[in-house]
Scaffold this motif. Sequence first.
Motif, PDB file in Angstrom:
ATOM      1  N   ARG A   1      -1.394   8.383  -4.243  1.00 55.58           N
ATOM      2  CA  ARG A   1      -2.293   7.897  -3.188  1.00 55.58           C
ATOM      3  C   ARG A   1      -3.547   8.760  -3.123  1.00 55.58           C
TER       4      ARG A   1
ATOM      5  N   SER B   1       0.846  -1.200   0.000  1.00 51.97           N
ATOM      6  CA  SER B   1       0.000   0.000   0.000  1.00 51.97           C
ATOM      7  C   SER B   1       0.879   1.248   0.000  1.00 51.97           C
ATOM      8  N   PHE B   2       0.302   2.357  -0.463  1.00 49.78           N
ATOM      9  CA  PHE B   2       1.031   3.628  -0.464  1.00 49.78           C
ATOM     10  C   PHE B   2       1.471   3.981   0.952  1.00 49.78           C
ATOM     11  N   ASP B   3       0.543   3.803   1.911  1.00 49.86           N
ATOM     12  CA  ASP B   3       0.861   4.176   3.290  1.00 49.86           C
ATOM     13  C   ASP B   3       2.076   3.406   3.801  1.00 49.86           C
TER      14      ASP B   3
ATOM     15  N   VAL C   1      -3.797   1.820  -3.106  1.00 47.68           N
ATOM     16  CA  VAL C   1      -4.364   2.608  -2.005  1.00 47.68           C
ATOM     17  C   VAL C   1      -4.588   1.704  -0.782  1.00 47.68           C
TER      18      VAL C   1
END
Length: 238
Positions: free
Chosen positions: A206, A185-187, A238
């Motif tokens: 994102r 994920s981007f996070d 995302v």
Amino acid sequence: MSKPAYKRVLLKLSGEALMGDDPYGINRATIERTVADVAEVAKLGVELAIVIGGGNIFRGVAPGAQGMDRATADYMGMLATVMNALALADAMRHVGVTARVMSAIGIEQVVEPYVRPKALQYLEEGKVVVFAAGTGNPFFTTDTAAALRGSEMSAEIVLKATKVDGVYTADPKKDPNATLYHSISFDEAIAKHLQVMDATAFALCRDQKLPIKVFSITKPGALMRVIMGEDEGTLVHV
Ligand SMILES: Nc1ncnc2c1ncn2[C@@H]1O[C@H](COP(=O)(O)OP(=O)(O)O)[C@@H](O)[C@H]1O
Ligand SMILES: O=c1ccn([C@@H]2O[C@H](COP(=O)(O)OP(=O)(O)O)[C@@H](O)[C@H]2O)c(=O)[nH]1
């Protein structure tokens, strides 16, 4: 025959994609190989927008840029991407693909300026659009330009063609124990400070819910496998 997984993509090619094993500059055989891969995709009817880097040329002038004002050096880097864009578009012409170069900085006698509706029109006409001069601003990268133009063109995905075959737990060039992510994920990519793309590019994608696929530029057939939606590289989502 199976169909491509995407209708419109933003392909980020690093300057490296034109350099080959030379220390810097544009290598004829390498650019021809890259363009052959790109042409194959264009001929499938996939709408193709390309952001080209400039590292291959900038590396050659970097020793002279030492101690230089950062913004000035960055403008030199942007001009390097214009040279690459011209070389890329010309090589595409040789294999029967029509490309248009658009620059983020005004340099009208050489290439047309970036005008969003015009770029969209070219894509709809089946022309490959090569975005030169990054974002047009110093302190940014061509990865961020890829995120920006990908968002503006409503591309379904950003395809980052680079030196490594995906996103690793650590820089694989420095850590031999690094392992490859299938997806991330981007996070998580931002939190772990994974350097394969800069945080500005990650954050923009994102926020726009624009996925990124990171894959190898040197692995034969990798771009086509990505386009066909096959298992290749790392998906950042995302
Ligand atoms: N976690 C990671 N996963 C993959 N590559 C990484 C990672 N951290 C750093 N890198 C490095 O990032 C490089 C790709 O980024 P960059 O140099 O900006 O590429 P490009 O010139 O293709 O834009 C790779 O060559 C790799 O050595
Ligand atoms: O929006 C941008 C894009 C690029 N650059 C400059 O252009 C150089 C070449 O781009 P990049 O390093 O992203 O190219 P790549 O590594 O992909 O070949 C960068 O180092 C920056 O100096 C910039 O100032 N603003």
